[in-house]
Scaffold this motif. Structure first.
Motif, mmCIF file in Angstrom:
data_model
loop_
_atom_site.group_PDB
_atom_site.id
_atom_site.type_symbol
_atom_site.label_atom_id
_atom_site.label_comp_id
_atom_site.label_asym_id
_atom_site.label_seq_id
_atom_site.Cartn_x
_atom_site.Cartn_y
_atom_site.Cartn_z
ATOM 1 N N CYS A 381 1.011 -1.082 -0.152
ATOM 2 C CA CYS A 381 0.068 -0.213 -0.104
ATOM 3 C C CYS A 381 1.051 1.249 0.055
ATOM 4 C CB CYS A 381 -0.895 -0.240 1.250
ATOM 5 S SG CYS A 381 -1.816 1.601 1.423
ATOM 6 N N VAL A 382 0.506 2.327 -0.995
ATOM 7 C CA VAL A 382 1.309 3.589 -0.831
ATOM 8 C C VAL A 382 0.553 4.608 -0.224
ATOM 9 C CG1 VAL A 382 2.625 2.732 -2.995
ATOM 10 C CG2 VAL A 382 0.359 4.087 -3.244
ATOM 11 N N SER A 383 -0.483 4.299 0.559
ATOM 12 C CA SER A 383 -1.343 5.235 1.367
ATOM 13 C C SER A 383 -1.471 6.474 0.490
ATOM 14 C CB SER A 383 -0.137 5.781 2.448
ATOM 15 O OG SER A 383 0.076 4.733 3.401
ATOM 16 N N CYS A 384 -2.040 6.054 -0.560
ATOM 17 C CA CYS A 384 -2.611 7.115 -1.456
ATOM 18 C C CYS A 384 -4.113 7.683 -1.177
ATOM 19 C CB CYS A 384 -2.729 6.781 -3.159
ATOM 20 S SG CYS A 384 -4.134 5.353 -3.310
ATOM 21 N N ASN A 385 -4.626 6.748 -0.375
ATOM 22 C CA ASN A 385 -6.330 7.174 0.069
ATOM 23 C C ASN A 385 -7.182 7.065 -0.865
ATOM 24 O OD1 ASN A 385 -5.425 7.370 2.606
ATOM 25 N ND2 ASN A 385 -6.341 9.624 2.983
ATOM 26 N N PHE A 386 -6.920 6.499 -2.128
ATOM 27 C CA PHE A 386 -8.024 6.416 -3.224
ATOM 28 C C PHE A 386 -8.991 5.537 -2.687
ATOM 29 C CE2 PHE A 386 -4.830 7.077 -6.907
ATOM 30 C CZ PHE A 386 -4.717 8.547 -6.449
ATOM 31 N N CYS A 387 -8.731 4.623 -2.140
ATOM 32 C CA CYS A 387 -9.804 3.557 -1.815
ATOM 33 C C CYS A 387 -10.745 4.119 -0.854
ATOM 34 C CB CYS A 387 -9.214 2.327 -1.026
ATOM 35 S SG CYS A 387 -8.007 2.645 0.243
ATOM 36 N N HIS A 398 -7.941 0.876 3.341
ATOM 37 C CA HIS A 398 -6.238 0.758 3.588
ATOM 38 C C HIS A 398 -5.851 0.484 5.071
ATOM 39 C CE1 HIS A 398 -5.998 4.895 5.036
ATOM 40 N NE2 HIS A 398 -6.908 5.109 4.375
ATOM 41 N N CYS A 430 -7.280 0.859 -6.607
ATOM 42 C CA CYS A 430 -6.178 0.649 -5.918
ATOM 43 C C CYS A 430 -4.978 0.705 -6.745
ATOM 44 C CB CYS A 430 -5.860 -0.538 -5.032
ATOM 45 S SG CYS A 430 -4.635 -0.667 -3.963
ATOM 46 N N PRO A 431 -3.968 1.680 -6.814
ATOM 47 C CA PRO A 431 -2.805 1.728 -7.890
ATOM 48 C C PRO A 431 -1.995 0.491 -7.328
ATOM 49 C CG PRO A 431 -2.532 3.231 -6.164
ATOM 50 C CD PRO A 431 -3.721 2.695 -6.122
ATOM 51 N N SER A 432 -2.001 -0.136 -6.140
ATOM 52 C CA SER A 432 -1.063 -1.251 -5.746
ATOM 53 C C SER A 432 -1.678 -2.475 -6.335
ATOM 54 C CB SER A 432 -0.675 -0.993 -4.325
ATOM 55 O OG SER A 432 0.169 0.177 -4.062
ATOM 56 N N ILE A 434 -4.065 -4.180 -4.938
ATOM 57 C CA ILE A 434 -4.481 -4.909 -3.774
ATOM 58 C C ILE A 434 -5.955 -5.488 -3.888
ATOM 59 C CG2 ILE A 434 -4.693 -5.099 -1.163
ATOM 60 C CD1 ILE A 434 -2.538 -2.899 -1.091
ATOM 61 N N LEU A 436 -8.537 -5.311 -2.287
ATOM 62 C CA LEU A 436 -9.270 -5.127 -0.857
ATOM 63 C C LEU A 436 -10.677 -5.816 -0.741
ATOM 64 C CD1 LEU A 436 -8.106 -1.510 -1.388
ATOM 65 C CD2 LEU A 436 -7.383 -2.861 0.449
HETATM 66 S S1 SF4 Z 1 -5.965 2.616 -2.771
HETATM 67 FE FE1 SF4 Z 1 -4.269 0.745 -2.446
HETATM 68 S S2 SF4 Z 1 -2.392 2.032 -2.398
HETATM 69 FE FE2 SF4 Z 1 -4.048 3.476 -1.931
HETATM 70 S S3 SF4 Z 1 -4.441 3.655 0.130
HETATM 71 FE FE3 SF4 Z 1 -5.794 2.216 -0.651
HETATM 72 S S4 SF4 Z 1 -4.806 0.240 -0.336
HETATM 73 FE FE4 SF4 Z 1 -3.212 1.698 -0.194
#
Ligand code: SF4
Ligand code: SF4
Length: 479
Positions: A381-387, A398, A430-432, A434, A436
């Motif tokens: 996770c890059v903590s982008c907060n998109f989710c 996240h 999620c750009p990573s 994951i 979720l």
């Molecule tokens: S969208 Fe993915 S990468 Fe971004 S905060 Fe959520 S879990 Fe982390």
């Protein structure tokens, strides 16, 4: 109504509004399991001749909801694993398999409403109902606080409500009337995209004088049509009783079962996605051979077929031979077998992404040609907060993901994972890469299992305590 989160996904392959008839099949493969149902009690014998509308099996854990024979034919129980096969299929006048003498005691006590509810169950219309909060099949003899009827289907590419309503407005309004007759005073909320549109006016004219129908407008943003989100936004509390929910096809099924007394044997199923020649809707019955749909509509030689929409559907395995009884749509994506050569340095002119990191962010909105390719590797996770931004339930996927990674189940529960409506938007943005959504679903199951274990342990302790108490009293009386 105010909603939070949500996001629209533009992809090629959206089904048009037409409904095409598929040729009559010679064989039907009826799966014994679907998303909510497991038809464990088989009601027919090997080689038995059945008529359309006869009960083939029942799900005893779901109010004995029946699996109906969509056509007349001969039953084969052992021909294919996890399926009832109907051979020598012919289309004869189906007869409803109802025996009012078998009415459960409680349905009789409920009078006309009880008889109608029982008919909905036996004629296959009850399968179209959902409990807004639990997602399962509601108790047909229960007492709902409201019914939500949605004419929308916002997930790409599940069956569209407007396609199902096409030329069937009268059946729809009659179905609404029949729904109302099941209730005493509870409201029916009719969810529409634009309550000032010509189409909404048509419906309004049809239901003029039905004070119990309240029209609700919601914007066309995924997943604002989700039933638990709608119930929450309407202020319908879980503690005040169940909320029944049903889509357009369900209201049409109610009309068919209660106005025409006919079993609901046909479904309108979407066939969409980038791997389909002409994305559209088809009129088919459960058990229809997937092979025949593939031959007619799918042009990609190697493709992935998903049962349902692109965000919440499940990939059909090789063993799935026919459409299950709950199928609303098939999504077909070309299978990307090889890695994209130097994919990481591509500017992304044809890729859409929630993050404005591709060159495509300079383009106007466009429909992406979606495949099964991930377009990159999974990473932390890059903590982008998109989710969190897109989550309609207002939770922090996240954070829950990080708690799960460290096995902190109590914290996961405190982060209100139970509010997750499983819409899949978090996984999509999620750009990573994951998954979720899967993590949310798995953690809900884990928490429910742990609670069940605690409940059982408490019951066991209580039982032991009672036995100890009884032994002590017996000893005292002996003295
Ligand atoms: S969208 Fe993915 S990468 Fe971004 S905060 Fe959520 S879990 Fe982390
Ligand atoms: S956490 Fe649940 S409700 Fe929120 S975006 Fe993800 S799947 Fe949807």
């Amino acid at each position: 109504m105010k909603f939070r989160g949500g996001h629209n996904i533009f992809l090629q392959g959206r089904p048009d509004i037409n409904i095409n008839l598929m040729p009559e099949p010679e064989v039907l493969y009826l799966p014994l399991c679907s998303r909510r149902f497991s038809f464990g009690e088989i009601c027919v014998e090997e080689g038995q001749q059945v008529n359309g509308g006869d009960v083939l099996a029942r799900d005893l854990d779901n109010y004995s909801v029946p699996l109906l024979a969509p056509r007349a034919g001969r039953v084969r129980l052992n021909a294919k694993e996890s399926h009832i096969v109907l051979e020598e299929v012919v289309r004869l006048a189906e007869h409803p398999d109802i025996e009012d003498d078998n009415l459960p005691h409680i349905a009789k006590e409920m009078g006309a409403s009880g008889i109608k509810r029982y008919r909905l169950l036996t004629l296959g219309a009850w399968q179209f109902f959902y409990d807004a909060y639990m997602g399962g099949l509601p108790d047909p003899l229960g007492d709902p606080q409201a019914i939500i009827v949605s004419t929308l289907s916002l997930e790409p590419f599940s069956a569209r409500g407007d396609a199902q309503l096409h030329n069937r407005l009268l059946n729809f309004t009659r179905g609404l009337e029949q729904l109302q007759s099941l209730l005493e005073y509870q409201p029916i909320y009719l969810v529409m995209p634009d309550i000032k549109s010509e189409f909404a006016n048509l419906i309004r004219n049809h239901i003029r004088g039905y004070a119990w129908v309240k029209m609700l407008e919601i914007s066309l943003t995924y997943p604002y049509d989700d039933f638990s989100i709608l119930a929450r936004r309407l202020g319908l509390k879980r503690s005040e009783g169940p909320v029944w929910t049903v889509r357009t096809e369900g209201v049409l099924a109610v009309d068919r079962a209660l106005t025409l007394s006919k079993p609901c044997l046909v479904r309108i199923v979407s066939v969409g996605g980038t791997g389909v020649k002409n994305p559209t809707h088809i009129s088919v019955m459960p058990g229809y051979p997937i092979e025949r749909i593939r031959d007619k509509y799918i042009f990609e030689p190697v493709s992935r077929i998903i049962n349902g929409g692109i965000l919440t559907g499940e990939q059909l395995g090789a063993k799935a031979l026919g459409l299950d009884t709950e199928c609303r749509g098939l999504t077909v994506l070309p299978e990307l077998r090889e890695r994209e050569f130097l994919g990481f340095i591509r500017p992304g002119w044809s890729r859409s992404s929630y993050a404005a990191c591709y060159l495509s962010s300079l383009r106007n909105k466009f429909s992406e040609r979606f495949t099964t390719g991930l377009h990159g590797e999974g990473r932390p996770c890059v903590s982008c907060n998109f989710c969190e931004d897109v989550c309609p339930a207002g939770i922090t996927p996240h954070l829950i993901h990080k708690y799960l990674y460290r096995d902190l189940i109590e914290e996961v529960e405190q982060a209100r994972v139970d509010l997750c409506v499983e819409c899949g938007l978090c996984s999509y943005v999620c750009p990573s890469k994951i998954d979720l959504r899967k993590q949310m679903i798995d953690s809900k199951v884990l928490i429910a299992q742990e609670k069940e274990e605690i409940r059982r342990e408490q019951e066991r302790q209580e039982e032991l305590r009672k036995q100890e108490e009884a032994r002590r009293q017996e000893q005292e009386s002996n003295k």
